[in-house]
Design a protein around this motif. Structure first.
Motif, short mmCIF file in Angstrom:
data_model
loop_
_atom_site.label_atom_id
_atom_site.label_comp_id
_atom_site.label_asym_id
_atom_site.label_seq_id
_atom_site.Cartn_x
_atom_site.Cartn_y
_atom_site.Cartn_z
N UNK A 288 0.79 -1.20 -0.10
CA UNK A 288 0.02 -0.08 -0.05
C UNK A 288 0.94 1.29 -0.05
N UNK A 289 0.58 1.94 -0.79
CA UNK A 289 1.18 3.26 -0.77
C UNK A 289 1.33 4.19 0.23
N UNK B 229 21.84 11.53 5.48
CA UNK B 229 20.49 12.33 5.51
C UNK B 229 19.32 11.37 4.91
N UNK B 230 18.38 11.41 5.89
CA UNK B 230 17.45 10.19 5.74
C UNK B 230 15.88 11.24 5.64
N UNK B 231 14.92 10.48 5.06
CA UNK B 231 13.79 11.07 4.69
C UNK B 231 12.84 9.93 4.84
N UNK B 232 12.87 9.61 6.25
CA UNK B 232 12.00 8.23 6.63
C UNK B 232 10.62 8.10 5.99
N UNK B 233 9.87 9.08 6.15
CA UNK B 233 8.45 8.90 6.16
C UNK B 233 8.04 9.43 4.96
N UNK B 234 8.90 9.22 3.91
CA UNK B 234 8.47 9.83 2.47
C UNK B 234 7.45 9.04 1.87
N UNK B 235 6.64 9.92 0.99
CA UNK B 235 5.69 9.32 0.40
C UNK B 235 6.11 8.22 -0.68
N UNK B 236 5.55 7.15 -0.54
CA UNK B 236 6.26 6.00 -1.44
C UNK B 236 5.15 5.34 -2.49
N UNK B 237 5.67 5.25 -3.66
CA UNK B 237 4.47 4.64 -4.55
C UNK B 237 4.33 3.18 -4.13
#
Lengths: 1195, 144
Positions: free
Chosen positions: A42-43, A508-516
């Motif tokens: 789930x995206x 650098x981390x973008x942990x909660x990025x919206x992912x496809x």
């Protein structure tokens, strides 16, 4: 939430037991509760997922009971890393420590083992800030004078052709040894490839088939692992393996030379001037800055006669700098037959240019190491296709490709395939070897002479340096660079090496990025290392079918039988088929032991400033309208609660809910001793009271439209909000328009308007710790505070931002906000829409684990650091990025790779506890050259900006600026030392590794950001807001902020590519990026400058009427509306193209950017001009001046 | 063998110094706990901050005694530490209560290291000065 077990949560020691090594009882239990994992895609991860797995699955028990059948695949000895028995024992011991006082940690236990031993921390200072002369000395002493003699290697590889060249004399020996030797860096003078790093060829080969390796082999040769990554490259040389360089240009890259290391490399001369770009379109070089028609022009160049001199002249028509180097030698000769497909037109152009650099730098160039052949990112481009077709058959050998790059342009068109014309040979000789250059290219060790490269900016986005792991994990999926990035993609093996390279080490981390797409797993037992609690990931070793070895602490753990069940094929077999092993980013739905309390509902509280200034600005209407509209889209489930508080001199509460038909206002006059007027109904259920909430939102703006009092009791309102929210946790959204001046947390105006452009900026630190303490209280209660500062005057953001900084909130700032200005109202609406509807995670914690020997030094972002590796994030949003500085505490030289794992445990808005795990593995480098060439310049800039913000607060602005400038000096000095280049003033060149060639450009741009600029009048609040943004933005947005994108609009159609399989006929324009310099602005063009917040369309006065009518629907320049905030959508090709471009650019950011159309005679044109950061502005360097400055400092 | 004021001040100093030693031991332990994740930084700062000023004042107090009793050498030995204390307190982070330690920055590895090292150095200093005071007391008593 019957399954919540708070007690188990607190109890650290309990967890491991359950997970690992269950006693007999446990095991039987496990069987009973089938652990069949549920795999979902789930995206948004918010999708409703059925509750936790419960015993319902028990029926399937039988299946699980004896699946353990060991698959032979696991038995490969080759997979087994060196036995590190020592580690195991130690880690175990540590793990036994009692879980004292861990109650706060939601993620069950910390692993003491992972905590670095304290004493060593001091030493680690990865920050480049301290000018280290001592280190310089070190560098001199220690730095291997590595000049890889690529000559040999090349010759070997190429076989016949090279031998003809004089350079290759040593060949015979080398040939026998093996083609792999190129890897080694050896001192120039020694012909023998005995580099410390080199594994002998035989070893290397043997290691290749993993299965054949006896486990012991690695251990016996400790040094091997490091060299391996480069080695893996070797296959490229052999035609059998995929053609590294030849890879068909799949990606969009265009003529640009140095895009990803991979592509350009092949083509560019090692010296790497980025010539590619500069050379490319001759026109662009000219002062007029014609349209970037690079590719097209290329073929033309390439046609030139082979003689190098000719080429030079033509290629650098506009160049000011290219004086001395005459490179005529360039090698047309080498270009010959070898040309492979790679040589696409545009690239070939670059080659020609490179000639110069080569001449100068050739001797030094060589470095072995990363084979650049990685992803063929950028080689598309119309011209190429021609070339490709001509030489389609060329053998893929990487070697060939590299050699020829320089010659190619000419060679392609005019020269017959034979590269070895006498002329060419002699030239090579003179230069000290084209072969070496070629080799450097092969391994990605190119240099660029910054002084000669006028077009250094890649025209299309570049990938970070490729991560090449050892062969065991060569195919393992690594974390996407958009999520997890390291400043150096090969970790230096010791701290002293890190100090020598003088680059900051961090992630650098973008942990909660919206992912496809995100694999989501639901199972009762999440497989984790028993000692360090690392989640199982693609980089673990499977000792056999029942055990796995942790890649962070090296403990051998048992593998639950269920883990062999493949949820996709629903069969038992290899554990490697599990999604945990196949994806470096994964999400688990956490079972009960990950909960401290029942998952909290989504609770949103809005605080509105209704003082006089707020009423004047009219923001309330905009916000209430947006809120009313988006009420349905607030993330949450049936338990979602909403509340509102307004405040001016008093605090106004709004009661809604049972027994009331209309919202009821209660005002508390006492702001010094805040209390809640009602125990309930202040926060109401969104579903039950929707109508009443909407009514309130309709009434509020009218209620506060009359003149009010000019005071704001923000502090009291925040205290009230905290009291209201503390029992549940949630999110407080504050809309503030003025300086809070009464009650608790009252502030004084500190800004001196006359000092806005002074050198030293004062008052960057908070004036009071009220907001910070409040944020800490909120953080403890799982409440985050987001601040929308819509100020029209000084608000002391430096102090106010504390409430968001330490509660993991976000600061939004719109200076001089007036709702009457439509574009500002729209900007607020867009911002707020995204803010309200984006995904949100509650009561989150993020832990970042590192391989032993590396520890986290400093965190950057908005959060509260609760222990050495644990961040407390009451809320986590998809727009939050984090940075961590790392230190190397122990030598890593006996490791093969370094892993980082970030685990984010949060409660989704649907009330599910979830864990999102990202794992990144990086190889290790043992020499300076490898480190420098694996640097990720964008990531470095991202980390530096955060470090500089810290420095501003802890020291001073001038010190931070100086430190930033020194970064460029230090990095280039390190490079110079690593290559034994002549010192600064001796030569007119300033060499940089290709991987760092944009560092000075970005640094200069960073220095001109609002946050760091001096000499230009900058409001203190805007400065601080910019600092907050730099600290917390994810890298992609940050880079756009630092170095805005500039595109030419008047020739969009030339760059429109038509999607092939799309039925949609809309072509997507992909114009090349331009340098941010007035030099690129032609008076008959139109340009788009995109800095993330705003897109400025800048139309020059002589732009063609056809363009104006097609794009803007006006007949003449004078009819064009200045400072328009939109562009009409017309039914013309030009307009469609423009909108296609705007839409494409807007897709990549959280919310669409505002638009501003400026004419070049507009009074507001300064808004555009000030963003041309390559140019000189008062009191700040131009890019070229900055380079001169750096060059003089480089020692 | 008269019981002089210098002797009195040394005796007081010995007692106070014992307390100081306990303070610095507590300090070292506290930071070690922070480093090993046993304690929440907020709690730890809350327990450390109230002790900072008492420590400084106690230290100042014995030096005032030395000043009054004319024990110049002992005073001289302590002056650098007094200056350091003053400097440290002047450059403390912005905070409303007494104390030095800010839970938001304390976990920064640099700060943590500095604080830990400070604890060890102070511990060593107080231990050495304990023996110095002991010696001083005996000398004073004998001389009298």
């Amino acid at each position: 939430m019957s399954n919540v077990q708070p007690s188990s949560y607190n109890n650290t020691s309990g967890v491991p037991q359950t997970n690992v090594n269950p006693g007999l009882q446990y095991s039987s239990q496990f069987n009973a509760q089938s652990q069949q994992p549920i795999l979902k895609q789930d995206a948004n991860s918010n999708s409703p997922v059925p509750g936790f797995v419960s015993p319902t699955n028990q029926g399937q028990i039988t299946q699980f009971s004896q699946s353990a059948s060991s698959s032979p695949a696991f038995n490969h000895p080759g997979i087994i890393p060196q036995p590190l028995s020592g580690f195991n024992s130690s880690s175990i011991g540590l793990s036994i420590k009692p879980g004292l006082a861990t109650s706060n940690q939601n993620i069950s236990q910390n692993i003491p083992a992972s905590v670095p031993n304290s004493s060593s921390i001091n030493n680690s200072n990865s920050s480049p800030y301290h000018p280290k002369y001592q280190q310089q000395l070190q560098i001199n002493d220690n730095a291997p004078p590595l000049i890889p003699s690529s000559q040999f290697n090349q010759s070997i590889i190429n076989g016949p052709p090279l031998s003809s060249s004089p350079m290759s004399q040593p060949l015979p020996q080398q040939l026998t040894s093996s083609s792999y030797s190129p890897m080694t860096n050896r001192p120039v003078n020694s012909n023998i490839a005995s580099g410390p790093i080199n594994p002998t060829a035989s070893q290397y080969q043997s290691s290749f088939p993993p299965s054949s390796l006896p486990p012991g082999s690695f251990t016996s040769q400790p040094s091997m692992p490091y060299s391996r990554p480069p080695l893996t490259g070797h296959p490229r040389n052999s035609p059998l393996f995929g053609p590294p360089m030849n890879v068909p240009p799949t990606s969009s890259g265009q003529p640009m030379g140095l895009v990803g290391p991979p592509r350009p490399i092949g083509l560019n001369g090692p010296t790497g001037n980025m010539p590619g770009q500069s050379v490319g379109p001759p026109q662009s070089i000219g002062p007029v800055g014609g349209p970037p028609s690079g590719p097209t022009s290329l073929p033309h160049l390439s046609m030139k006669p082979p003689s190098g001199t000719h080429i030079l002249n033509q290629q650098y028509p506009g160049q000011q700098y290219n004086g001395p180097l005459g490179l005529g030698q360039t090698t047309p000769s080498s270009a010959g037959p070898m040309t492979s497909k790679t040589y696409s037109g545009p690239t070939s152009l670059q080659m020609g240019q490179q000639v110069q650099p080569q001449v100068q730098s050739l001797p030094q160039m060589g470095k072995s190491a990363n084979a650049s052949p990685g992803p063929p990112v950028g080689l598309t481009g119309p011209p190429r296709s021609n070339i490709q077709s001509r030489y389609p058959q060329m053998p893929p050998s990487g070697y060939t490709n590299h050699q020829q790059p320089q010659a190619q342009p000419q060679g392609v068109s005019k020269q017959p395939p034979s590269p070895y014309t006498p002329q060419g040979i002699t030239q090579q000789m003179g230069q000290l070897s084209v072969t070496k250059q070629g080799f450097d290219q092969l391994w990605g060790h190119q240099m660029v002479d910054l002084m000669q490269s006028r077009h250094i900016l890649p025209e299309y986005p570049e990938d970070p340096p490729e991560i090449r792991l050892g062969h065991q994990f060569a195919d393992a999926p690594n974390c996407s660079p958009e999520i997890f990035r390291c400043t150096i993609n090969r970790i230096p093996e010791t701290n002293s090496l890190l100090q020598k390279c003088r680059l900051p080490l961090g992630i650098l981390i973008h942990p909660f990025k919206d992912l496809d797409s995100l694999p989501v797993i639901q199972c009762t037992t999440i497989v984790r290392c028993r000692a360090c609690r690392t989640y199982i990931n693609p980089f673990v070793y499977f000792v056999d079918s029942k055990r796995w070895k942790c890649n962070l602490c090296y403990r051998v753990n048992d593998l639950p039988e269920e883990f062999q069940y493949d949820p996709v094929s629903k069969s038992y077999g290899e554990p490697t088929r599990r999604p945990e092993i196949k994806s470096a980013t994964i999400e688990f739905i956490a079972p009960g032991e990950y909960m401290l309390r029942p998952p909290q509902p989504a609770v949103y509280l809005f605080l509105f400033d209704v003082s006089q200034i707020a009423r004047d600005s009219g923001y309330l209407q905009v916000v209430c309208d947006t809120l009313k509209e988006k009420l349905e889209e607030l993330p949450g489930d049936a338990r979602t609660q909403v509340g509102f508080i307004c405040y001016d001199a008093h605090v106004h509460y709004y009661l809604m809910g049972e027994g009331l038909t209309r919202p009821k206002e209660m005002t508390v006059l006492d702001i010094d001793d805040v209390f809640l007027p009602s125990p309930e109904s202040l926060l109401v259920n969104l579903g039950e009271c929707r109508e009443m909430i909407k009514e309130l939102l309709t009434v509020l703006p009218k209620r506060y439209s009359t003149p009010g009092v000019p005071v704001s009791a923000l502090g009291a309102a925040l205290l009230a909000a905290y009291k209201l929210m503390a029992p549940t946790g949630g999110r407080i959204t504050v809309f503030q328009t003025c300086l809070p001046n009464i009650g608790p947390g009252a502030l004084q105006s500190r800004e001196d308007p006359n000092a806005r452009s002074s050198k030293e900026v004062a008052h960057l630190n908070p004036a009071s710790d009220f907001y910070k303490r409040l944020a800490l209280d909120c953080s403890g209660a799982q409440v985050a505070v987001d601040l929308f500062l819509l100020s029209s005057q000084y608000c002391d953001l430096a102090t106010l931002s504390g409430m968001s900084k330490f509660s993991a909130g976000t600061v939004y700032h719109i200076p001089l906000f007036r709702a009457a200005r439509n574009w500002q109202a729209e900007q607020l609406t867009r911002m707020l829409t995204r803010y309200l509807t984006r995904k949100i995670g509650f009561e989150a914690v993020m832990r970042v684990r590192c391989t032993r020997g590396i520890s986290i030094h400093t965190f950057h972002g908005n959060f509260f650091v609760r222990s050495t590796d644990l961040l407390s994030l009451p809320n986590v949003s998809p727009d939050a990025g984090f940075g961590m500085q790392l230190t190397i505490e122990e030598s890593l030289s006996d490791l093969q790779q370094v892993c980082f794992q970030a685990a984010l445990l949060y409660t989704s808005s649907k009330g599910e506890r979830r864990i999102r795990v990202h794992t990144l593995a990086l190889p290790i480098a043992s020499n300076l050259t490898e480190v420098l060439h694996a640097a990720d310049q964008q990531c470095i800039i991202g980390l530096l900006s955060k470090m500089a913000v810290d420095r501003c607060a802890s020291a001073s602005m001038s010190e931070a600026r100086e430190a930033l400038m020194n970064v460029a000096v230090d990095a280039l000095s390190a490079h110079r030392l690593s290559q034994n280049l002549p010192a600064g003033n001796v030569s007119s060149a300033l060499y940089a590794p290709a991987s760092l060639r944009l560092l000075p450009l970005y640094l200069l741009a960073l220095l001109k950001r609002k946050a760091f600029r001096t000499g230009t009048s900058t409001r203190l609040d805007e400065r601080v807001a910019d600092m907050c943004a730099l600290k917390s933005l994810p890298l992609s947005q940050l880079m756009r902020l630092v170095y805005p994108e500039l595109y030419a609009l008047h020739d969009l159609s030339e760059h429109a590519s038509r999607p092939e399989e799309d039925d949609d006929d809309e072509p997507t324009p992909e114009p090349p990026r331009l340098h941010l310099s007035a030099e690129r602005i032609s008076s008959n063009g139109a340009y788009l400058l995109d800095d993330g917040e705003t897109m400025i369309i800048y139309v020059c006065c002589n732009v063609s009427a056809a363009f104006l009518s097609e794009t803007f629907g006006v007949a003449a320049f004078s009819q064009l509306a200045d400072e328009a905030r939109s562009v009409p959508r017309l039914q013309t090709a030009g307009s469609r193209l423009l909108h296609a471009l705007l839409d494409r650019l807007n897709e990549e950011r959280p919310y669409p950017a505002g638009l501003l159309v400026l004419r070049d005679n507009s009074p507001s044109r300064q808004q555009f001009i000030e963003r041309l950061v390559d140019d000189r502005v008062e009191s700040a360097f131009s890019y070229y001046e900055f380079l001169q400055h750096v060059k003089n400092q480089v020692k | 063998m008269a019981f002089s004021f210098p002797a009195f001040s040394y005796i007081i100093a010995l007692i106070v110094d014992a307390f100081l030693i306990f303070f610095s031991i507590f300090h070292v332990i506290a930071f070690d706990e922070l480093k090993t994740d046993y304690k929440n930084p907020i709690d730890q700062c809350n327990s450390l901050n109230p002790l900072v000023l008492p420590e400084y004042l106690l230290h100042l107090f014995i030096n005032i005694l030395f000043l009054l009793s004319g024990e110049w050498f002992s005073l001289l030995v302590n002056v650098p530490l007094i200056l350091y204390h003053i400097h440290r307190y002047r450059t403390r982070p912005v905070m409303s209560g007494p104390g030095l330690y800010d839970p938001t920055s304390i976990m920064n590895a640099d700060v943590l290291t500095v604080c830990q090292r400070e604890g060890w150095i102070k511990l060593a200093f107080y231990l050495l000065s304990f023996f110095l005071y002991l010696y001083g007391m005996i000398v004073v008593l004998i001389a009298a």
